[in-house]
Design a protein around this motif. Sequence first.
Motif, PDB file in Angstrom:
ATOM      1  N   SER A 122     114.850  43.275 -91.868  1.00  0.00           N
ATOM      2  CA  SER A 122     115.470  44.217 -90.923  1.00  0.00           C
ATOM      3  C   SER A 122     115.607  43.642 -89.512  1.00  0.00           C
ATOM      4  CB  SER A 122     114.668  45.521 -90.861  1.00  0.00           C
ATOM      5  OG  SER A 122     113.348  45.281 -90.409  1.00  0.00           O
ATOM      6  N   ILE A 123     114.854  42.576 -89.182  1.00  0.00           N
ATOM      7  CA  ILE A 123     114.938  41.997 -87.835  1.00  0.00           C
ATOM      8  C   ILE A 123     115.451  40.558 -87.844  1.00  0.00           C
ATOM      9  CG2 ILE A 123     113.123  43.498 -86.919  1.00  0.00           C
ATOM     10  CD1 ILE A 123     111.194  41.117 -87.110  1.00  0.00           C
ATOM     11  N   HIS A 124     115.909  40.079 -88.982  1.00  0.00           N
ATOM     12  CA  HIS A 124     116.340  38.679 -89.081  1.00  0.00           C
ATOM     13  C   HIS A 124     117.374  38.295 -88.031  1.00  0.00           C
ATOM     14  CE1 HIS A 124     115.013  37.692 -93.483  1.00  0.00           C
ATOM     15  NE2 HIS A 124     114.002  37.940 -92.673  1.00  0.00           N
ATOM     16  N   ASN A 125     118.329  39.177 -87.754  1.00  0.00           N
ATOM     17  CA  ASN A 125     119.444  38.821 -86.872  1.00  0.00           C
ATOM     18  C   ASN A 125     119.294  39.357 -85.454  1.00  0.00           C
ATOM     19  OD1 ASN A 125     120.851  37.435 -88.954  1.00  0.00           O
ATOM     20  ND2 ASN A 125     121.552  39.397 -89.769  1.00  0.00           N
ATOM     21  N   ILE A 126     118.126  39.866 -85.129  1.00  0.00           N
ATOM     22  CA  ILE A 126     117.877  40.362 -83.776  1.00  0.00           C
ATOM     23  C   ILE A 126     117.353  39.209 -82.915  1.00  0.00           C
ATOM     24  CG2 ILE A 126     116.499  41.960 -82.372  1.00  0.00           C
ATOM     25  CD1 ILE A 126     116.432  43.860 -84.720  1.00  0.00           C
ATOM     26  N   GLN A 127     117.849  39.130 -81.665  1.00  0.00           N
ATOM     27  CA  GLN A 127     117.366  38.097 -80.759  1.00  0.00           C
ATOM     28  C   GLN A 127     115.871  38.294 -80.531  1.00  0.00           C
ATOM     29  OE1 GLN A 127     120.564  39.260 -80.412  1.00  0.00           O
ATOM     30  NE2 GLN A 127     121.229  37.220 -81.025  1.00  0.00           N
ATOM     31  N   PHE A 128     115.139  37.212 -80.580  1.00  0.00           N
ATOM     32  CA  PHE A 128     113.677  37.290 -80.496  1.00  0.00           C
ATOM     33  C   PHE A 128     113.235  37.964 -79.198  1.00  0.00           C
ATOM     34  CE2 PHE A 128     109.279  35.965 -80.754  1.00  0.00           C
ATOM     35  CZ  PHE A 128     109.051  35.883 -82.124  1.00  0.00           C
ATOM     36  N   GLY A 129     113.975  37.712 -78.118  1.00  0.00           N
ATOM     37  CA  GLY A 129     113.622  38.301 -76.832  1.00  0.00           C
ATOM     38  C   GLY A 129     113.824  39.792 -76.765  1.00  0.00           C
ATOM     39  N   GLN A 130     114.589  40.354 -77.703  1.00  0.00           N
ATOM     40  CA  GLN A 130     114.830  41.788 -77.715  1.00  0.00           C
ATOM     41  C   GLN A 130     113.790  42.543 -78.535  1.00  0.00           C
ATOM     42  OE1 GLN A 130     118.895  42.062 -79.170  1.00  0.00           O
ATOM     43  NE2 GLN A 130     119.597  42.623 -77.140  1.00  0.00           N
ATOM     44  N   LEU A 131     113.039  41.845 -79.347  1.00  0.00           N
ATOM     45  CA  LEU A 131     112.067  42.512 -80.219  1.00  0.00           C
ATOM     46  C   LEU A 131     110.940  43.132 -79.402  1.00  0.00           C
ATOM     47  CD1 LEU A 131     111.790  39.881 -83.097  1.00  0.00           C
ATOM     48  CD2 LEU A 131     112.822  42.165 -83.241  1.00  0.00           C
ATOM     49  N   LYS A 132     110.558  44.343 -79.793  1.00  0.00           N
ATOM     50  CA  LYS A 132     109.447  45.046 -79.165  1.00  0.00           C
ATOM     51  C   LYS A 132     108.426  45.422 -80.233  1.00  0.00           C
ATOM     52  CE  LYS A 132     111.499  44.879 -75.170  1.00  0.00           C
ATOM     53  NZ  LYS A 132     111.031  43.917 -74.156  1.00  0.00           N
ATOM     54  N   TYR A 133     107.326  45.979 -79.765  1.00  0.00           N
ATOM     55  CA  TYR A 133     106.247  46.352 -80.683  1.00  0.00           C
ATOM     56  C   TYR A 133     106.740  47.262 -81.800  1.00  0.00           C
ATOM     57  CZ  TYR A 133     102.413  49.185 -82.438  1.00  0.00           C
ATOM     58  OH  TYR A 133     101.566  49.880 -83.253  1.00  0.00           O
ATOM     59  N   ASP A 134     107.535  48.281 -81.471  1.00  0.00           N
ATOM     60  CA  ASP A 134     107.999  49.257 -82.474  1.00  0.00           C
ATOM     61  C   ASP A 134     108.797  48.586 -83.595  1.00  0.00           C
ATOM     62  OD1 ASP A 134     106.805  51.383 -81.275  1.00  0.00           O
ATOM     63  OD2 ASP A 134     108.600  52.058 -80.196  1.00  0.00           O
ATOM     64  N   ASP A 135     109.579  47.564 -83.250  1.00  0.00           N
ATOM     65  CA  ASP A 135     110.370  46.866 -84.274  1.00  0.00           C
ATOM     66  C   ASP A 135     109.461  46.212 -85.306  1.00  0.00           C
ATOM     67  OD1 ASP A 135     112.911  47.334 -82.983  1.00  0.00           O
ATOM     68  OD2 ASP A 135     112.318  45.830 -81.511  1.00  0.00           O
ATOM     69  N   LEU A 136     108.365  45.649 -84.845  1.00  0.00           N
ATOM     70  CA  LEU A 136     107.437  44.964 -85.747  1.00  0.00           C
ATOM     71  C   LEU A 136     106.609  45.968 -86.559  1.00  0.00           C
ATOM     72  CD1 LEU A 136     106.097  42.214 -83.300  1.00  0.00           C
ATOM     73  CD2 LEU A 136     108.173  42.187 -84.695  1.00  0.00           C
ATOM     74  N   GLN A 137     106.108  46.997 -85.884  1.00  0.00           N
ATOM     75  CA  GLN A 137     105.275  47.972 -86.580  1.00  0.00           C
ATOM     76  C   GLN A 137     106.072  48.736 -87.622  1.00  0.00           C
ATOM     77  OE1 GLN A 137     101.821  48.270 -86.166  1.00  0.00           O
ATOM     78  NE2 GLN A 137     102.106  49.438 -88.050  1.00  0.00           N
ATOM     79  N   ASP A 138     107.369  48.978 -87.347  1.00  0.00           N
ATOM     80  CA  ASP A 138     108.226  49.682 -88.316  1.00  0.00           C
ATOM     81  C   ASP A 138     108.337  48.903 -89.626  1.00  0.00           C
ATOM     82  OD1 ASP A 138     108.658  51.812 -86.677  1.00  0.00           O
ATOM     83  OD2 ASP A 138     110.650  51.180 -85.989  1.00  0.00           O
ATOM     84  N   ILE A 139     108.331  47.582 -89.538  1.00  0.00           N
ATOM     85  CA  ILE A 139     108.381  46.773 -90.762  1.00  0.00           C
ATOM     86  C   ILE A 139     107.188  47.103 -91.650  1.00  0.00           C
ATOM     87  CG2 ILE A 139     108.209  44.419 -91.678  1.00  0.00           C
ATOM     88  CD1 ILE A 139     109.682  43.469 -89.185  1.00  0.00           C
TER      89      ILE A 139
END
Length: 253
Positions: A122-139
């Motif tokens: 779900s986050i493969h194509n998101i720029q690394f600098g845009q990722l936040k805690y919620d994006d990771l925890q949602d996985i």
Amino acid sequence: MAKHRKRMKLPNNFGSIKYLGKGRRRPYGVYPPVTEYSLHEPITPKALAYAETWEEGYEILTTYHMEKAGKITVNRGMFIDRTPTFSEVYEGFFREKFYDSPKKLSKASMASTRAAFNNCASIHNIQFGQLKYDDLQDILNNCQLKHASLELIVSLLHQMYKYALKYEIADKDYSAFLYLPKEDDDSAGIPSAMISLTPDMDTEAWKNFALKLRRYRFPDFLFVANLLLTLSDFGILLPAAARFRDNLKFRII
């Protein structure tokens, strides 16, 4: 031998463009002017972006200064979108860990790393600098796999953020705040055959033993199995084998 192309000298207080080495998709780091200093040297600020060419880096710096002067308005996503995606950071991390490192890691370690990456689709194509805690925890919250698979995902994210911090792709480790939403469900299944642990087993035998332990998903087994595999990767399994055998608090029956 081809001559190195001479670049124009950047003005004072303009920023810098640094070549970060071969093997990177965007090998030029673009940095704003230094504003902080330690006792002995300037502190390099966070990169604005990573560029494919020096000229592209110069354009980014020029745009940065025009915005600061109030001449133009820039969508801040412009800089973020030039940073590597999660997949691109993973490619660099994977290459450094499994191919560039002098340590020869196991195929099992390589396979588990790939599996954890695939579970982050779900986050493969998101720029690394845009990722936040919620994006990771949602996985983790949305993953239907077992507890052991979630552990592998968290381990991968910890390693990738360590890599990203080292190369100034990120300035904060959001993986440090992750938690596993499921209780440990790996307690079922114990091998029925007696496995004899002897200190004179060769490295391959110990690795096979560790892989067998991992199949049964018993928490203590999983811990010992991962420990054995890690030590075998570092080539220090045999000297420690007897100590592991003597310190085990269970028998496999």
